[in-house]
Design a protein around this motif. Sequence first.
Motif, PDB file in Angstrom:
ATOM      1  N   GLU A 112     -26.725   5.821  15.910  1.00 20.15           N
ATOM      2  CA  GLU A 112     -26.668   4.369  15.776  1.00 20.15           C
ATOM      3  C   GLU A 112     -25.231   3.974  15.458  1.00 20.15           C
ATOM      4  N   VAL A 113     -24.759   2.890  16.076  1.00 20.63           N
ATOM      5  CA  VAL A 113     -23.376   2.436  15.948  1.00 20.63           C
ATOM      6  C   VAL A 113     -23.337   1.071  15.262  1.00 20.63           C
ATOM      7  N   PHE A 114     -22.351   0.883  14.389  1.00 24.00           N
ATOM      8  CA  PHE A 114     -22.089  -0.414  13.768  1.00 24.00           C
ATOM      9  C   PHE A 114     -20.588  -0.529  13.547  1.00 24.00           C
ATOM     10  N   PHE A 115     -20.127  -1.691  13.122  1.00 29.06           N
ATOM     11  CA  PHE A 115     -18.710  -1.935  12.867  1.00 29.06           C
ATOM     12  C   PHE A 115     -18.498  -2.277  11.400  1.00 29.06           C
ATOM     13  N   THR A 116     -17.356  -1.854  10.868  1.00 26.28           N
ATOM     14  CA  THR A 116     -17.082  -2.057   9.452  1.00 26.28           C
ATOM     15  C   THR A 116     -16.868  -3.526   9.097  1.00 26.28           C
ATOM     16  N   LEU A 117     -16.147  -4.251   9.928  1.00 26.79           N
ATOM     17  CA  LEU A 117     -15.891  -5.667   9.688  1.00 26.79           C
ATOM     18  C   LEU A 117     -16.608  -6.564  10.693  1.00 26.79           C
ATOM     19  N   ASN A 118     -16.917  -6.022  11.833  1.00 31.63           N
ATOM     20  CA  ASN A 118     -17.578  -6.745  12.925  1.00 31.63           C
ATOM     21  C   ASN A 118     -16.791  -7.991  13.347  1.00 31.63           C
ATOM     22  N   ASP A 119     -15.446  -7.844  13.367  1.00 31.89           N
ATOM     23  CA  ASP A 119     -14.608  -8.982  13.779  1.00 31.89           C
ATOM     24  C   ASP A 119     -13.655  -8.632  14.928  1.00 31.89           C
ATOM     25  N   LYS A 120     -13.763  -7.425  15.466  1.00 37.79           N
ATOM     26  CA  LYS A 120     -12.948  -6.943  16.595  1.00 37.79           C
ATOM     27  C   LYS A 120     -11.444  -6.903  16.304  1.00 37.79           C
ATOM     28  N   SER A 121     -11.079  -6.919  15.008  1.00 39.28           N
ATOM     29  CA  SER A 121      -9.663  -6.805  14.640  1.00 39.28           C
ATOM     30  C   SER A 121      -9.233  -5.345  14.764  1.00 39.28           C
ATOM     31  N   THR A 122      -7.934  -5.110  14.672  1.00 36.85           N
ATOM     32  CA  THR A 122      -7.434  -3.740  14.772  1.00 36.85           C
ATOM     33  C   THR A 122      -7.888  -2.889  13.578  1.00 36.85           C
ATOM     34  N   ASN A 123      -8.298  -3.526  12.494  1.00 32.17           N
ATOM     35  CA  ASN A 123      -8.783  -2.800  11.315  1.00 32.17           C
ATOM     36  C   ASN A 123     -10.300  -2.604  11.310  1.00 32.17           C
ATOM     37  N   ASP A 124     -10.965  -3.035  12.370  1.00 30.31           N
ATOM     38  CA  ASP A 124     -12.421  -2.957  12.469  1.00 30.31           C
ATOM     39  C   ASP A 124     -12.821  -1.621  13.093  1.00 30.31           C
ATOM     40  N   TYR A 125     -13.343  -0.713  12.271  1.00 26.07           N
ATOM     41  CA  TYR A 125     -13.773   0.593  12.760  1.00 26.07           C
ATOM     42  C   TYR A 125     -15.140   0.513  13.433  1.00 26.07           C
ATOM     43  N   LYS A 132     -27.964  13.190   9.917  1.00 23.60           N
ATOM     44  CA  LYS A 132     -28.918  12.599   8.989  1.00 23.60           C
ATOM     45  C   LYS A 132     -29.936  13.668   8.597  1.00 23.60           C
ATOM     46  N   THR A 133     -29.854  14.095   7.340  1.00 24.14           N
ATOM     47  CA  THR A 133     -30.848  15.010   6.797  1.00 24.14           C
ATOM     48  C   THR A 133     -31.427  14.347   5.554  1.00 24.14           C
ATOM     49  N   ALA A 134     -32.360  15.008   4.918  1.00 25.07           N
ATOM     50  CA  ALA A 134     -32.960  14.457   3.705  1.00 25.07           C
ATOM     51  C   ALA A 134     -31.921  14.250   2.602  1.00 25.07           C
ATOM     52  N   ASP A 135     -30.880  15.094   2.590  1.00 26.96           N
ATOM     53  CA  ASP A 135     -29.901  15.054   1.504  1.00 26.96           C
ATOM     54  C   ASP A 135     -28.488  14.675   1.913  1.00 26.96           C
ATOM     55  N   ARG A 136     -28.235  14.423   3.190  1.00 27.87           N
ATOM     56  CA  ARG A 136     -26.873  14.142   3.650  1.00 27.87           C
ATOM     57  C   ARG A 136     -26.880  13.088   4.760  1.00 27.87           C
ATOM     58  N   ARG A 137     -25.840  12.224   4.706  1.00 27.34           N
ATOM     59  CA  ARG A 137     -25.558  11.282   5.793  1.00 27.34           C
ATOM     60  C   ARG A 137     -24.085  11.443   6.128  1.00 27.34           C
ATOM     61  N   THR A 138     -23.777  11.649   7.419  1.00 26.34           N
ATOM     62  CA  THR A 138     -22.386  11.777   7.854  1.00 26.34           C
ATOM     63  C   THR A 138     -22.110  10.722   8.913  1.00 26.34           C
ATOM     64  N   PHE A 139     -21.017   9.983   8.696  1.00 23.73           N
ATOM     65  CA  PHE A 139     -20.607   8.900   9.584  1.00 23.73           C
ATOM     66  C   PHE A 139     -19.265   9.243  10.219  1.00 23.73           C
ATOM     67  N   GLU A 140     -19.109   8.885  11.481  1.00 22.34           N
ATOM     68  CA  GLU A 140     -17.855   9.100  12.205  1.00 22.34           C
ATOM     69  C   GLU A 140     -17.202   7.740  12.456  1.00 22.34           C
ATOM     70  N   PHE A 141     -15.935   7.615  12.059  1.00 18.03           N
ATOM     71  CA  PHE A 141     -15.185   6.357  12.151  1.00 18.03           C
ATOM     72  C   PHE A 141     -14.154   6.455  13.273  1.00 18.03           C
ATOM     73  N   ASP A 142     -14.039   5.387  14.070  1.00 19.67           N
ATOM     74  CA  ASP A 142     -13.062   5.326  15.164  1.00 19.67           C
ATOM     75  C   ASP A 142     -12.489   3.911  15.227  1.00 19.67           C
ATOM     76  N   MET A 143     -11.179   3.797  15.222  1.00 21.19           N
ATOM     77  CA  MET A 143     -10.509   2.487  15.319  1.00 21.19           C
ATOM     78  C   MET A 143     -10.416   2.086  16.796  1.00 21.19           C
ATOM     79  N   VAL A 144     -11.535   1.679  17.374  1.00 18.05           N
ATOM     80  CA  VAL A 144     -11.610   1.419  18.815  1.00 18.05           C
ATOM     81  C   VAL A 144     -10.775   0.219  19.259  1.00 18.05           C
ATOM     82  N   ASN A 145     -10.406  -0.659  18.344  1.00 20.12           N
ATOM     83  CA  ASN A 145      -9.594  -1.829  18.692  1.00 20.12           C
ATOM     84  C   ASN A 145      -8.111  -1.613  18.426  1.00 20.12           C
ATOM     85  N   GLN A 146      -7.730  -0.420  18.059  1.00 21.81           N
ATOM     86  CA  GLN A 146      -6.335  -0.075  17.805  1.00 21.81           C
ATOM     87  C   GLN A 146      -5.909   0.921  18.886  1.00 21.81           C
ATOM     88  N   PRO A 147      -5.159   0.450  19.898  1.00 25.87           N
ATOM     89  CA  PRO A 147      -4.822   1.303  21.050  1.00 25.87           C
ATOM     90  C   PRO A 147      -4.180   2.644  20.683  1.00 25.87           C
TER      91      PRO A 147
END
Length: 179
Positions: A112-125, A132-147
């Motif tokens: 599942e994908v979401f955005f940190t700021l949801n404003d399409k700025s260069t700082n929006d990951y 996703k396990t019972a005891d761990r959640r791991t998220f991958e961050f990408d600055m898609v609006n920062q060329p």
Amino acid sequence: MKTSYLMYLLIILAIPSCKMKKAAVQHVAATDSFMPMQIGNKWSHGASSYTEIQDTVRIDKKLYYKFYSLVGGDAVDTKYLRIDEQNQLLEGYPDQPGVVYTHAKFNANVNEVFFTLNDKSTNDYQVKLVEKTADRRTFEFDMVNQPNLKGSTHRVSYLKGVGLDDGWKNIKVNGKIIK
């Protein structure tokens, strides 16, 4: 006389409604939370590198916890975090009450994908839940609006009952020494 009976009736009716409102608010136990929040919680790598919850503050009428970090003995950082009703880890800013940064969505499904700021700025990951396990959640961050940085991802993991998985040497959560 009728006025006093009416007042008693209103008071009697008000008491159960107050109890119902309190019961509707549910708090997640520290052992069930992926980011336990209580003043005094502390995560450290040693005396010169640690994060601790020092206080609470209301931002836009919502309760946030003040996370104070000392890094390398000379750099400091303060964040204001909370977990909302959808089990999302949010960061707010006292001087910018309308800005909310989403760090994690603990109830999300894998990929599942979401955005940190949801404003399409260069700082929006763009963030994706990759584990996703019972005891761990791991998220991958990408600055898609920062060329220049698009595709240079980093991962952040949280452990149930512990919080941020950062190789801490010492952890104290809700008055208990975890590590």
